[in-house]
Design a protein around this motif. Structure first.
Motif, PDB file in Angstrom:
ATOM      1  N   TRP A   1      20.438   3.554 -38.024  1.00 48.98           N
ATOM      2  CA  TRP A   1      20.612   2.747 -39.216  1.00 48.98           C
ATOM      3  C   TRP A   1      19.539   3.047 -40.174  1.00 48.98           C
ATOM      4  O   TRP A   1      20.237   2.847 -41.501  1.00 48.98           O
ATOM      5  N   LYS A   2      18.433   3.165 -39.920  1.00 44.31           N
ATOM      6  CA  LYS A   2      17.546   3.399 -41.081  1.00 44.31           C
ATOM      7  C   LYS A   2      17.628   4.743 -41.749  1.00 44.31           C
ATOM      8  O   LYS A   2      17.394   4.881 -43.025  1.00 44.31           O
ATOM      9  N   LYS A   3      18.030   5.507 -40.784  1.00 46.55           N
ATOM     10  CA  LYS A   3      18.295   6.985 -41.552  1.00 46.55           C
ATOM     11  C   LYS A   3      19.766   6.975 -42.537  1.00 46.55           C
ATOM     12  O   LYS A   3      19.343   7.279 -43.549  1.00 46.55           O
ATOM     13  N   LEU A   4      20.709   6.102 -42.048  1.00 46.84           N
ATOM     14  CA  LEU A   4      21.750   6.030 -42.953  1.00 46.84           C
ATOM     15  C   LEU A   4      21.274   5.190 -44.202  1.00 46.84           C
ATOM     16  O   LEU A   4      21.753   5.530 -45.375  1.00 46.84           O
ATOM     17  N   GLU A   5      20.349   4.193 -44.055  1.00 43.60           N
ATOM     18  CA  GLU A   5      20.152   3.395 -45.364  1.00 43.60           C
ATOM     19  C   GLU A   5      19.259   4.427 -46.142  1.00 43.60           C
ATOM     20  O   GLU A   5      19.416   4.176 -47.515  1.00 43.60           O
ATOM     21  N   LEU A   6      18.328   5.190 -45.657  1.00 45.81           N
ATOM     22  CA  LEU A   6      17.594   6.188 -46.521  1.00 45.81           C
ATOM     23  C   LEU A   6      18.690   7.071 -47.294  1.00 45.81           C
ATOM     24  O   LEU A   6      18.518   7.192 -48.443  1.00 45.81           O
ATOM     25  N   ILE A   7      19.760   7.412 -46.500  1.00 47.41           N
ATOM     26  CA  ILE A   7      20.750   8.443 -47.282  1.00 47.41           C
ATOM     27  C   ILE A   7      21.477   7.401 -48.675  1.00 47.41           C
ATOM     28  O   ILE A   7      21.629   8.033 -49.511  1.00 47.41           O
ATOM     29  N   ASN A   8      21.799   6.386 -48.138  1.00 45.46           N
ATOM     30  CA  ASN A   8      22.437   5.546 -49.060  1.00 45.46           C
ATOM     31  C   ASN A   8      21.440   5.377 -50.388  1.00 45.46           C
ATOM     32  O   ASN A   8      21.916   5.310 -51.293  1.00 45.46           O
ATOM     33  N   GLU A   9      20.168   5.117 -50.135  1.00 49.83           N
ATOM     34  CA  GLU A   9      19.187   4.929 -51.399  1.00 49.83           C
ATOM     35  C   GLU A   9      19.132   6.250 -52.057  1.00 49.83           C
ATOM     36  O   GLU A   9      19.106   6.187 -53.399  1.00 49.83           O
ATOM     37  N   ILE A  10      18.827   7.405 -51.258  1.00 53.16           N
ATOM     38  CA  ILE A  10      19.031   8.598 -52.196  1.00 53.16           C
ATOM     39  C   ILE A  10      20.343   8.939 -52.728  1.00 53.16           C
ATOM     40  O   ILE A  10      20.289   9.344 -54.037  1.00 53.16           O
ATOM     41  N   VAL A  11      21.198   8.749 -52.308  1.00 53.88           N
ATOM     42  CA  VAL A  11      22.531   8.795 -53.111  1.00 53.88           C
ATOM     43  C   VAL A  11      22.569   8.218 -54.210  1.00 53.88           C
ATOM     44  O   VAL A  11      23.344   8.435 -55.214  1.00 53.88           O
ATOM     45  N   ALA A  12      22.202   6.847 -54.182  1.00 52.64           N
ATOM     46  CA  ALA A  12      22.079   5.817 -55.260  1.00 52.64           C
ATOM     47  C   ALA A  12      21.422   6.549 -56.469  1.00 52.64           C
ATOM     48  O   ALA A  12      21.699   6.424 -57.651  1.00 52.64           O
ATOM     49  N   GLU A  13      20.359   7.043 -56.197  1.00 51.56           N
ATOM     50  CA  GLU A  13      19.359   7.692 -56.962  1.00 51.56           C
ATOM     51  C   GLU A  13      19.939   9.002 -57.593  1.00 51.56           C
ATOM     52  O   GLU A  13      19.695   9.306 -58.839  1.00 51.56           O
ATOM     53  N   VAL A  14      20.417   9.782 -56.813  1.00 49.21           N
ATOM     54  CA  VAL A  14      21.025  11.267 -57.247  1.00 49.21           C
ATOM     55  C   VAL A  14      22.183  11.359 -58.149  1.00 49.21           C
ATOM     56  O   VAL A  14      22.751  11.650 -58.988  1.00 49.21           O
ATOM     57  N   TRP A  15      23.229  10.468 -57.420  1.00 48.70           N
ATOM     58  CA  TRP A  15      24.601  10.500 -57.714  1.00 48.70           C
ATOM     59  C   TRP A  15      25.068   9.358 -58.639  1.00 48.70           C
ATOM     60  O   TRP A  15      26.113   9.405 -59.424  1.00 48.70           O
ATOM     61  N   GLU A  16      24.595   8.037 -58.245  1.00 46.33           N
ATOM     62  CA  GLU A  16      25.058   7.004 -58.932  1.00 46.33           C
ATOM     63  C   GLU A  16      24.260   6.292 -60.177  1.00 46.33           C
ATOM     64  O   GLU A  16      24.345   5.013 -60.058  1.00 46.33           O
ATOM     65  N   GLN A  17      23.619   7.003 -60.822  1.00 43.59           N
ATOM     66  CA  GLN A  17      22.773   6.664 -61.757  1.00 43.59           C
ATOM     67  C   GLN A  17      23.543   6.000 -62.928  1.00 43.59           C
ATOM     68  O   GLN A  17      24.540   6.490 -63.414  1.00 43.59           O
TER      69      GLN A  17
END
Length: 379
Positions: free
Chosen positions: A363-379
């Motif tokens: 779950w921590k891995k998936l949370e990290l993925i969500n954080e990265i996606v928010a920064e890269v694609w959802e600005q």
């Protein structure tokens, strides 16, 4: 190219944070499977526990921002054999040795061909998907994602060379493709709109093991690769326009170990240009064994995405966020960000044993993925 319509693309293109499908088995389920094997509980008892644990898993996925919901493959012992051995003309059996990964060996299970390969209308995975779909109900913010092995997993030599088909690779590919085509249609009729084909065989084709096999038996890697393309294209030929197809390629995932290494370069034309109707390529890229990003350029201008498997499911340690973001932008030099997404390189539990990581680590891995996606694609 893919025949997928704009509406379906618009829905699933938003899954910039995705996952490969399997999750670590809860301890309660492990104990139940052991008791069932020992004859201490009935199959009905085991199914009830599976149902309860899958319902819990669905909620856990939602809580951790997962949009494409799977049953975690919690009912399976293997990511591939459980599906393969339930097609008509195939059966599972225990052989003398398991698959040898780096530093570890699997249980000695395998599949063999006993008759003409064909679609099984009573395949148990249909009911497994129906349970998942019914559990999600009318939830419009999540979708039920089904994962099954690619038909190419039947291309392993010890399965492919058999008394039924002999060396008739073309008929074998034809029957295999047809069996999958009908199976995919059945999943669709049950409401599946996101189906993932897990295909380790492409990684085998670029590996030293394949080179050694070709030298030993004299068969052609090119001929087998073409048969793999044929099989997939038959399987996906009549794919409905609102069905998203993913194809996942990794180099083995058992107890945090791997089995193959090699880049995508020598198979890039087959997987990126000759296979039709694949929408999302889940590609392992968590370390140097997977090669570079340059093959991704083959998809530029096409209507398919690459889900970059940059986060490893094999170890607990979290990746450095900025290092992953840098690798995403490195990949974007070959394929635009609009055609890229992010996931773990594989599932967390390709077999019931699971990778050697703590249950909460996934779950921590998936949370990290969500954080990265928010920064890269959802600005």
């Amino acid at each position: 190219m893919s025949n997928t319509n704009i509406a379906a693309k618009a829905q699933y293109v938003g899954f910039k944070a995705d996952h490969v499908g399997s999750f670590l088995r809860p301890e309660r389920l492990k104990q139940a499977r052991q008791k069932f094997a020992q004859g201490k509980i009935s199959h009905e008892d085991l199914t009830q526990i599976e149902n309860e644990e899958i319902l819990k898993l669905i909620e856990q996925q939602k809580q951790h921002g997962v949009k494409a919901i799977t049953d975690g493959e919690l009912r399976r012992a293997w990511w591939h054999f459980d599906f393969m051995e339930n097609l008509l003309g195939a059966e599972g059996f225990d052989e003398q040795e398991g698959y040898k990964f780096h530093g570890v060996e699997t249980k000695p299970h395998q599949v063999r061909i006993t008759g003409k390969l064909a679609y099984n209308p009573h395949h148990p995975h249909f009911e497994h998907f129906k349970f998942l779909k019914d559990a999600l109900g009318d939830d419009a913010t999540h979708t039920a994602k089904m994962t099954i092995p690619s038909p190419n997993m039947f291309m392993q030599r010890k399965i492919r060379i058999n008394d039924v088909y002999g060396n008739d690779l073309q008929q074998y590919a034809e029957d295999l493709g047809q069996a999958y085509q009908q199976s995919i249609r059945h999943f669709y009729d049950l409401g599946c709109r996101y189906l993932q084909l897990d295909d380790v065989y492409w990684a085998f084709l670029v590996s030293k093991q394949r080179h050694d096999e070709a030298e030993k038996f004299g068969d052609s890697t090119e001929e087998i690769a073409k048969a793999c393309v044929k099989t997939l294209n038959i399987a996906l030929e009549y794919k409905p326009e609102d069905l998203i197809i993913g194809m996942h390629i990794c180099r083995g995932n058992f107890a945090s170990a791997w089995i193959y290494e090699g880049g995508y370069d020598s198979v890039e034309d087959y997987i990126f240009q000759q296979i039709e109707n694949v929408d999302r390529y889940f590609l392992e890229y968590d370390d140097q064994r997977s090669g570079g990003f340059s093959p991704l350029a083959k998809l530029k201008g096409k209507n398919a995405e690459v889900v970059l498997g940059l986060i490893t499911s094999k170890v607990e340690q979290l990746e450095d966020k900025q290092a992953i973001i840098a690798r995403i932008h490195e990949a974007a030099e070959f394929l635009p960000l609009t055609q890229l997404a992010l996931s773990p390189q594989c599932g967390f539990s390709s077999t019931e044993e699971g990778n050697r990581v703590d249950y909460d680590a996934q779950w921590k891995k998936l949370e990290l993925i969500n954080e990265i996606v928010a920064e890269v694609w959802e600005q």
